[in-house]
Design an enzyme around this catalytic site. Structure first.
Site, mmCIF file in Angstrom:
data_model
loop_
_atom_site.group_PDB
_atom_site.id
_atom_site.type_symbol
_atom_site.label_atom_id
_atom_site.label_comp_id
_atom_site.label_asym_id
_atom_site.label_seq_id
_atom_site.Cartn_x
_atom_site.Cartn_y
_atom_site.Cartn_z
ATOM 1 N N GLY A 134 38.508 50.173 42.305
ATOM 2 C CA GLY A 134 38.344 48.733 42.401
ATOM 3 C C GLY A 134 39.681 48.042 42.612
ATOM 4 O O GLY A 134 40.747 48.611 42.391
ATOM 5 N N CYS A 135 39.614 46.781 43.055
ATOM 6 C CA CYS A 135 40.838 46.057 43.408
ATOM 7 C C CYS A 135 41.683 45.714 42.173
ATOM 8 O O CYS A 135 42.875 46.047 42.118
ATOM 9 C CB CYS A 135 40.503 44.811 44.212
ATOM 10 S SG CYS A 135 39.258 43.735 43.467
ATOM 11 N N PHE A 136 41.075 45.067 41.166
ATOM 12 C CA PHE A 136 41.804 44.811 39.926
ATOM 13 C C PHE A 136 42.277 46.123 39.309
ATOM 14 O O PHE A 136 43.403 46.230 38.809
ATOM 15 C CB PHE A 136 40.916 44.082 38.922
ATOM 16 C CG PHE A 136 40.959 42.585 38.999
ATOM 17 C CD1 PHE A 136 42.164 41.900 39.046
ATOM 18 C CD2 PHE A 136 39.786 41.847 38.989
ATOM 19 C CE1 PHE A 136 42.203 40.510 39.091
ATOM 20 C CE2 PHE A 136 39.805 40.463 39.032
ATOM 21 C CZ PHE A 136 41.014 39.788 39.085
#
Length: 325
Positions: A134-136
Site C-alpha cells: 500500500g501507499c502509506f
C-alpha cells in the site's frame, strides 16, 4: 517483449501503469480490461494519453500474457481470479490489499510474495505472484525498517502522514470533491488504517521482539498526489548514528535515498523515489519519508517488481524526473 495485461483499466493506478509501460523498453501492453469502458478508446478516459496510445478497453482477457496487473478495488482481486483463469506461466502483480498479509498470501495454489524491494528483493526476483504494498505502508515502512533491522524499535512509534486526493481513487465521495478538498485538511481512520497490518508485519519480520504500538494518524491533503510522512520514536544515539544505520540499510536500494537536507513533497512527486530525512530532538528521532503515492506507492513500485521478476535492471522504465516546478 514482456506482454502485459491490465485489469481495472479506468482507475488512477492503471492510468499510471499505462503511462509508464508505453515508454518501457522491454514491455508491451497486450490488453487493458474494463467492463464499464469496453470498446471505448483508452485515451478518452486517460486523457493524458491522447496521441500516445491507440488502443481501446476490452471486456475479454488474453490468458497467456506474461504478466497481469490487477488494479481493482480492495477485496476484488480474489473475486476476479476466481472467475478468470490464466496460464501457469502468467505472473501476477496485485495492487490491491487482498494478498498482502501472511494469513492471505495463499490463493488457489499460488503464493503471493510481499513486494517491497527494499525488504526482500531476492524473494521478489524468484516470485511469480506479488502483493504490491500500500501507499502509506510503503512510505512508513521505508521510514522504519532500518531501525527495526538494527533492533532499535523499542518504544511506541508515532506517525502523522498526509496523502493527496488521488489516494482516494477516481470514485467521487463527499471528501474528494474539489469544493471540500480545496483549502481544507482533515484526518480519517485514526489509529485504525488498513495499512497498519502490513506495516506491523514487516517490522516484526526484521525485529521479531517488537511489541510497542505503532500509532498512525492518516490525513487528507488538498493536493493531488504525494505522501508526506513524519515518524518519531525514542532513539538513544545521535542523528549521525542514525544516518549511518539508514544509509547502510539503503546502500543498494535503487530508489530510496537518505537526504541530509529537510524535504518537501515536490522532490518525490512524479518519481519512483522515496526520500528520507533524519532529525534528533530530546531523545526522539524524527524520520521524514516522502513518496509519490501513485508511483512508489503503487504503479511505479509494481513495475519495479515486474523488472525484478523478469530479470531486468530494477530501474528500467522508471527514470523519472520530479515535478519540481
Amino acid at each position: 517483449m514482456i506482454q502485459v495485461g491490465i485489469i481495472g483499466g479506468a482507475g488512477y493506478t492503471a492510468g499510471e501503469l499505462i503511462r509508464l509501460l508505453i515508454a518501457h523498453p522491454e514491455a508491451e501492453i497486450d490488453f487493458v480490461f474494463s467492463t464499464s469502458n469496453a470498446g471505448n478508446r483508452i485515451s478518452k478516459v486517460h486523457q493524458d494519453l491522447v496521441g500516445s496510445l491507440d488502443k481501446t478497453f476490452t471486456d475479454t482477457v488474453n490468458p497467456n500474457v506474461d504478466v497481469l496487473f490487477l488494479c481493482l478495488g480492495h477485496g476484488n482481486s480474489v473475486k476476479f481470479l476466481e472467475n478468470n483463469t490464466f496460464s501457469e506461466n502468467t505472473k501476477i502483480i496485485d495492487l490491491g490489499n487482498d494478498f498482502r498479509l501472511e494469513a492471505d498470501k495463499m490463493f488457489d495454489g499460488k503464493t503471493f510474495v510481499y513486494g517491497l524491494p527494499e525488504l526482500q528483493k531476492e524473494a521478489i526476483e524468484q516470485a511469480n505472484y506479488i502483493a504490491n504494498p500500500g501507499c502509506f505502508a510503503t512510505a512508513i515502512q521505508l521510514g522504519l525498517l532500518p531501525l527495526a533491522d538494527a533492533g532499535l524499535l523499542n518504544q511506541d512509534v508515532h506517525i502523522n502522514a498526509v496523502t493527496g486526493a488521488t489516494g482516494a481513487g477516481t470514485s467521487l465521495s463527499a471528501t474528494t470533491h474539489f469544493t471540500w478538498r480545496d483549502n481544507n485538511f482533515s484526518y480519517y481512520k485514526p489509529f485504525t488504517h488498513q495499512h497498519l497490518g502490513e506495516i506491523n508485519q514487516s517490522v516484526k519480520q526484521l525485529q521479531e521482539n517488537f511489541d510497542s504500538d505503532i500509532l498512525f494518524m492518516p490525513n487528507r491533503g488538498n493536493f493531488s498526489r504525494g505522501i508526506f510522512a513524519t515518524i518519531y520514536t525514542g532513539f538513544e544515539g545521535s542523528v549521525e548514528d542514525a544516518k549511518v544505520i539508514y544509509k547502510d540499510f539503503y546502500k543498494d536500494a535503487a530508489f530510496t535515498f537518505v537526504s541530509d537536507d529537510q524535504l518537501h513533497l515536490k522532490q518525490a512527486v512524479n518519481t519512483n523515489k522515496c526520500l528520507i530525512h533524519l532529525h534528533k530532538h530530546n531523545g526522539k528521532l524524527l524520520v521524514t519519508s516522502i513518496i509519490d503515492n501513485l508511483l512508489k506507492g503503487a504503479s511505479g513500485q509494481a513495475i519495479q517488481n515486474m523488472n525484478l521478476m523478469f530479470g531486468l535492471e530494477e530501474t528500467t522504465g522508471l527514470h523519472l524526473k520530479a515535478t519540481y516546478f
